[in-house]
Design a protein around this motif. Structure first.
Motif, PDB file in Angstrom:
ATOM      1  N   MET A  29       0.824  -1.212   0.000  1.00 32.21           N
ATOM      2  CA  MET A  29       0.000   0.000   0.000  1.00 32.21           C
ATOM      3  C   MET A  29       0.854   1.256   0.000  1.00 32.21           C
ATOM      4  O   MET A  29       2.030   1.240   0.372  1.00 32.21           O
ATOM      5  N   ALA A  30       0.222   2.335  -0.443  1.00 28.11           N
ATOM      6  CA  ALA A  30       0.886   3.627  -0.519  1.00 28.11           C
ATOM      7  C   ALA A  30       0.007   4.683   0.123  1.00 28.11           C
ATOM      8  O   ALA A  30      -1.228   4.572   0.137  1.00 28.11           O
ATOM      9  N   VAL A  31       0.654   5.720   0.638  1.00 29.51           N
ATOM     10  CA  VAL A  31      -0.040   6.862   1.235  1.00 29.51           C
ATOM     11  C   VAL A  31      -0.041   7.995   0.219  1.00 29.51           C
ATOM     12  O   VAL A  31       1.014   8.387  -0.290  1.00 29.51           O
ATOM     13  N   LEU A  32      -1.217   8.505  -0.092  1.00 27.33           N
ATOM     14  CA  LEU A  32      -1.371   9.585  -1.059  1.00 27.33           C
ATOM     15  C   LEU A  32      -1.680  10.894  -0.355  1.00 27.33           C
ATOM     16  O   LEU A  32      -2.313  10.908   0.709  1.00 27.33           O
ATOM     17  N   HIS A  33      -1.247  11.998  -0.962  1.00 27.36           N
ATOM     18  CA  HIS A  33      -1.652  13.335  -0.544  1.00 27.36           C
ATOM     19  C   HIS A  33      -2.103  14.093  -1.793  1.00 27.36           C
ATOM     20  O   HIS A  33      -2.167  13.532  -2.875  1.00 27.36           O
ATOM     21  N   GLY A  34      -2.412  15.338  -1.627  1.00 29.83           N
ATOM     22  CA  GLY A  34      -2.911  16.130  -2.736  1.00 29.83           C
ATOM     23  C   GLY A  34      -4.064  16.994  -2.264  1.00 29.83           C
ATOM     24  O   GLY A  34      -4.448  16.955  -1.090  1.00 29.83           O
ATOM     25  N   ASN A  35      -4.647  17.779  -3.178  1.00 31.86           N
ATOM     26  CA  ASN A  35      -5.686  18.701  -2.718  1.00 31.86           C
ATOM     27  C   ASN A  35      -6.989  17.999  -2.350  1.00 31.86           C
ATOM     28  O   ASN A  35      -7.855  18.596  -1.734  1.00 31.86           O
ATOM     29  N   LEU A  36      -7.111  16.705  -2.675  1.00 31.01           N
ATOM     30  CA  LEU A  36      -8.281  15.947  -2.225  1.00 31.01           C
ATOM     31  C   LEU A  36      -8.046  15.244  -0.894  1.00 31.01           C
ATOM     32  O   LEU A  36      -9.012  14.792  -0.255  1.00 31.01           O
ATOM     33  N   ALA A  37      -6.791  15.138  -0.489  1.00 32.34           N
ATOM     34  CA  ALA A  37      -6.475  14.422   0.748  1.00 32.34           C
ATOM     35  C   ALA A  37      -5.306  15.111   1.449  1.00 32.34           C
ATOM     36  O   ALA A  37      -4.200  14.562   1.525  1.00 32.34           O
ATOM     37  N   PRO A  38      -5.525  16.318   1.973  1.00 30.14           N
ATOM     38  CA  PRO A  38      -4.410  17.054   2.579  1.00 30.14           C
ATOM     39  C   PRO A  38      -3.780  16.334   3.763  1.00 30.14           C
ATOM     40  O   PRO A  38      -2.595  16.539   4.045  1.00 30.14           O
ATOM     41  N   ARG A  39      -4.551  15.493   4.462  1.00 26.31           N
ATOM     42  CA  ARG A  39      -3.986  14.742   5.595  1.00 26.31           C
ATOM     43  C   ARG A  39      -3.773  13.271   5.250  1.00 26.31           C
ATOM     44  O   ARG A  39      -3.432  12.472   6.117  1.00 26.31           O
ATOM     45  N   GLY A  40      -3.964  12.942   3.982  1.00 31.84           N
ATOM     46  CA  GLY A  40      -3.607  11.604   3.546  1.00 31.84           C
ATOM     47  C   GLY A  40      -4.789  10.760   3.102  1.00 31.84           C
ATOM     48  O   GLY A  40      -5.940  11.002   3.452  1.00 31.84           O
ATOM     49  N   ALA A  41      -4.478   9.764   2.299  1.00 34.40           N
ATOM     50  CA  ALA A  41      -5.397   8.723   1.856  1.00 34.40           C
ATOM     51  C   ALA A  41      -4.559   7.488   1.576  1.00 34.40           C
ATOM     52  O   ALA A  41      -3.328   7.565   1.468  1.00 34.40           O
ATOM     53  N   LEU A  42      -5.209   6.338   1.474  1.00 33.85           N
ATOM     54  CA  LEU A  42      -4.507   5.079   1.241  1.00 33.85           C
ATOM     55  C   LEU A  42      -4.974   4.432  -0.046  1.00 33.85           C
ATOM     56  O   LEU A  42      -6.151   4.550  -0.420  1.00 33.85           O
ATOM     57  N   ILE A  43      -4.070   3.728  -0.686  1.00 33.62           N
ATOM     58  CA  ILE A  43      -4.433   2.831  -1.777  1.00 33.62           C
ATOM     59  C   ILE A  43      -3.639   1.547  -1.606  1.00 33.62           C
ATOM     60  O   ILE A  43      -2.440   1.572  -1.310  1.00 33.62           O
ATOM     61  N   LYS A  44      -4.335   0.423  -1.726  1.00 31.82           N
ATOM     62  CA  LYS A  44      -3.658  -0.873  -1.710  1.00 31.82           C
ATOM     63  C   LYS A  44      -3.308  -1.205  -3.149  1.00 31.82           C
ATOM     64  O   LYS A  44      -4.030  -1.930  -3.842  1.00 31.82           O
ATOM     65  N   HIS A  45      -2.188  -0.651  -3.614  1.00 30.26           N
ATOM     66  CA  HIS A  45      -1.872  -0.786  -5.030  1.00 30.26           C
ATOM     67  C   HIS A  45      -1.468  -2.196  -5.413  1.00 30.26           C
ATOM     68  O   HIS A  45      -1.504  -2.557  -6.601  1.00 30.26           O
ATOM     69  N   ALA A  46      -1.145  -3.035  -4.413  1.00 27.91           N
ATOM     70  CA  ALA A  46      -0.861  -4.437  -4.716  1.00 27.91           C
ATOM     71  C   ALA A  46      -2.102  -5.166  -5.215  1.00 27.91           C
ATOM     72  O   ALA A  46      -1.990  -6.183  -5.901  1.00 27.91           O
ATOM     73  N   ALA A  47      -3.292  -4.657  -4.867  1.00 32.79           N
ATOM     74  CA  ALA A  47      -4.548  -5.290  -5.280  1.00 32.79           C
ATOM     75  C   ALA A  47      -5.248  -4.486  -6.365  1.00 32.79           C
ATOM     76  O   ALA A  47      -6.439  -4.687  -6.616  1.00 32.79           O
ATOM     77  N   ALA A  48      -4.539  -3.544  -6.981  1.00 28.51           N
ATOM     78  CA  ALA A  48      -5.123  -2.652  -7.992  1.00 28.51           C
ATOM     79  C   ALA A  48      -4.750  -3.102  -9.397  1.00 28.51           C
ATOM     80  O   ALA A  48      -3.898  -3.974  -9.601  1.00 28.51           O
ATOM     81  N   THR A  49      -5.395  -2.489 -10.382  1.00 27.50           N
ATOM     82  CA  THR A  49      -5.089  -2.722 -11.791  1.00 27.50           C
ATOM     83  C   THR A  49      -3.963  -1.786 -12.211  1.00 27.50           C
ATOM     84  O   THR A  49      -4.086  -0.557 -12.085  1.00 27.50           O
ATOM     85  N   ALA A  50      -2.871  -2.338 -12.711  1.00 30.57           N
ATOM     86  CA  ALA A  50      -1.661  -1.553 -12.965  1.00 30.57           C
ATOM     87  C   ALA A  50      -1.914  -0.357 -13.878  1.00 30.57           C
ATOM     88  O   ALA A  50      -1.411   0.742 -13.636  1.00 30.57           O
ATOM     89  N   ARG A  51      -2.711  -0.547 -14.926  1.00 32.68           N
ATOM     90  CA  ARG A  51      -2.914   0.546 -15.887  1.00 32.68           C
ATOM     91  C   ARG A  51      -3.692   1.714 -15.286  1.00 32.68           C
ATOM     92  O   ARG A  51      -3.663   2.823 -15.817  1.00 32.68           O
TER      93      ARG A  51
END
Length: 570
Positions: free
Chosen positions: A376-398
């Motif tokens: 998993m990875a921790v994301l930031h940005g203007n939609l998640a100033p304090r963070g969000a998560l994605i389990k990219h191991a279970a995601a579609t690469a494209r």
């Protein structure tokens, strides 16, 4: 310090009378003075007819009692709240903190010198460990263990990754009503927790990695005799802890232990829920937990365990491959093997005893990982100033680098009402957005982040889309799903500003999730949002307490007054 039956006497203003009265009543149970003069080990009973995951708890309780008595101490069983993921309304997460409070207060209120907590289903182990961290009484954890696998038409099945996969196939018209009912009876063939790397298995692995349970405790299948023997051995350890007064949770829950837990979380392809629970546990100690550290670890720790939903196997296969001790041996240099455990040994001692299983392919060597990065990875940005998560191991690469048009649902109810509408304006390249599903907004942050693929797209063969929300998702789920958007929309987080048709950019490599709308327009939307009537809030009971005290996802969704440092801003 008082021990045994003399500990924590009821306040009558006369300690001698308090002990006299306590002994008089407990003797009504038939106990002898010899039994009552021994160290006491409390044992939590989380059995419930509403909790099939805990169906083996009565047998585990008896085994723990046997171990305690064989070691010369006195076992005392007491009930606590029991939570099952599928039987808790509105969501089990809503009740996690209540169970933590219940468990902590019962440990404090009743005379015991050590405690054995028995749990498994997703929110029970974190609740119990949160309680143990706060009560700081010597504690050992006995997980109930995973189910064994099921079978259907020659295929191995497991709750609940395959529940979701096959239900999606049913929604898409690939499996008819008769067959899905047959599948329903084969997905969960025994008591125990989900046999994939869902939240329950993730938390059991984390618990073992932090030294709070015995080696192999995370992986032994629930129905196996080995699980009963482990419970007996745990009772013996608890009796030793009751006599010696340690180790306490404060001795084991160190910065090294939390880092070890994060390394294991990434290496096993663990549940995103594990991050919330690990944060809540850490915040019950002086150490806390930083999402930035989790992301750093994820860049260097590979996924080594080949289990669903990120791989192919199931928990019993992980167990027969050597379990967590074998995994830890593959993580040498990434994990602190000098960390202490409940037995007084170190993790390194446990690794030294790890079984080498010829030909197993469930626990990969570092030279042949499932993924070169963590799960998993921790994301930031203007939609998640304090963070969000994605389990990219279970995601579609494209889809890990993707820009798409927002299709917004205001709530779980709105999503349920519209997602399958044939007239819904949606395509496979769009981004499904669900809001008002966070800790306060739902309430309880349900596992609604696994938004279903709109039926009309599913029937076109679409298997995955980018989906974002301030909700959680089950650790058994899969897909390109961004979760835990913080702060949540219900408290004014940026997700509340998204409009249908806005472009959203996901950039997992850059650790970003952004709304591609200029700041002036966002300010206009914020001003309009501020004029909306305030959301309705509960007016009584636990629901009111939850709404007033629950923290955001990046702080573990604990209650502000239960953190070690007291009330914090949300």
């Amino acid at each position: 310090m008082a021990k045994g039956l003399r500990k924590g006497l009821t306040s009558y203003g006369d300690e001698g009378f308090a002990l006299f009265l306590r002994k008089a009543f407990i003797k009504a149970m038939g106990y002898s003075d010899d039994a009552l003069d021994r160290p006491i080990v409390g044992i939590t009973n989380t059995y419930s007819d509403f909790n099939p995951c805990h169906g083996n708890v009565p047998a585990l309780v008896e085994a723990v009692k046997r171990g305690v008595m064989l070691a010369g101490a006195m076992p005392m069983v007491f009930p606590t709240i029991s939570i099952h993921e599928s039987f808790a309304h509105p969501t089990s997460m809503f009740l996690r903190n209540l169970m933590a409070m219940d468990t902590e207060e019962m440990i404090r209120a009743q005379p015991m010198d050590a405690v054995v907590v028995i749990g498994g289903c997703d929110k029970t182990l974190p609740a119990q460990i949160m309680a143990a961290a706060s009560a700081n009484l010597p504690t050992i954890v006995v997980p109930v263990g995973p189910m064994v696998v099921g079978h259907h038409r020659g295929e191995v099945l497991g709750a609940c990754t395959d529940c979701r996969r096959l239900w999606s196939a049913h929604r898409a018209g690939e499996i008819d009503a008769e067959e899905i009912e047959i599948v329903n009876s084969r997905l969960a063939p025994s008591v125990g927790t989900c046999m994939v790397m869902g939240t329950a298995s993730t938390m059991a692995c984390i618990t073992e990695a932090m030294g709070l349970s015995l080696p192999m405790s995370a992986t032994i299948p629930a129905p196996h005799a080995e699980r009963i023997r482990l419970a007996e051995a745990s009772g013996k350890v608890a009796a030793d802890m009751a006599r010696t007064g340690g180790p306490k949770p404060s001795d084991l829950l160190t910065p090294a232990a939390f880092r070890n837990a994060a390394v294991v979380l990434q290496a096993i392809g663990g549940s995103t829920n594990g991050v919330i629970h690990l944060t809540a546990i850490a915040n019950r100690t002086p150490h806390g937990f930083d999402l930035g550290i989790l992301d750093e670890i994820g860049r260097e720790v590979p996924v080594l365990v080949d289990l669903k939903p990120t791989g192919a196997h199931y928990m019993e296969h992980f167990h027969h491959a050597g379990g967590l001790p074998k995994l830890l041996s593959q993580l040498d240099g990434l994990i602190d093997l000098s960390a202490r455990t409940v037995t007084g040994e170190t993790l390194g001692d446990w690794v030294a005893g790890a079984e080498d299983v010829p030909g197993q392919d469930v626990i990969r060597p570092r030279t042949n990982p499932i993924r070169g990065e963590g799960s998993m990875a921790v994301l930031h940005g203007n939609l998640a100033p304090r963070g969000a998560l994605i389990k990219h191991a279970a995601a579609t690469a494209r889809l890990l680098q993707h820009t798409g048009r927002a299709v917004v649902f205001e709530s779980v109810e709105d999503m349920a009402a519209r997602v399958d509408d044939p007239d819904l304006d949606v395509s496979a390249d769009d981004v499904l957005v669900l809001r008002n599903t966070g800790p306060k907004g739902a309430p309880g942050m349900p596992e609604a982040g696994y938004l279903p693929i709109p039926k009309k797209l599913g029937r076109q063969g679409v298997k995955d889309m980018v989906r974002i929300s301030d909700a959680r998702m089950s650790g058994t789920a899969f897909g390109t799903i961004v979760l835990h958007m913080t702060p949540e929309s219900a408290v004014g987080g940026p997700l509340a500003l998204v409009a249908n048709g806005d472009l959203i950019r996901l950039d997992v490599a850059g650790r970003r999730i952004d709304l591609l709308v200029d700041e002036a327009e966002l300010e206009t939307r914020r001003a309009a949002l501020a004029l909306q009537p305030p959301r309705a809030t509960p007016t009584r009971g636990y629901a009111q307490l939850f709404d007033q005290a629950v923290l955001q996802a990046d702080e573990g969704c604990d209650f502000d007054f239960l953190r070690r440092d007291g009330i914090q801003s949300s």
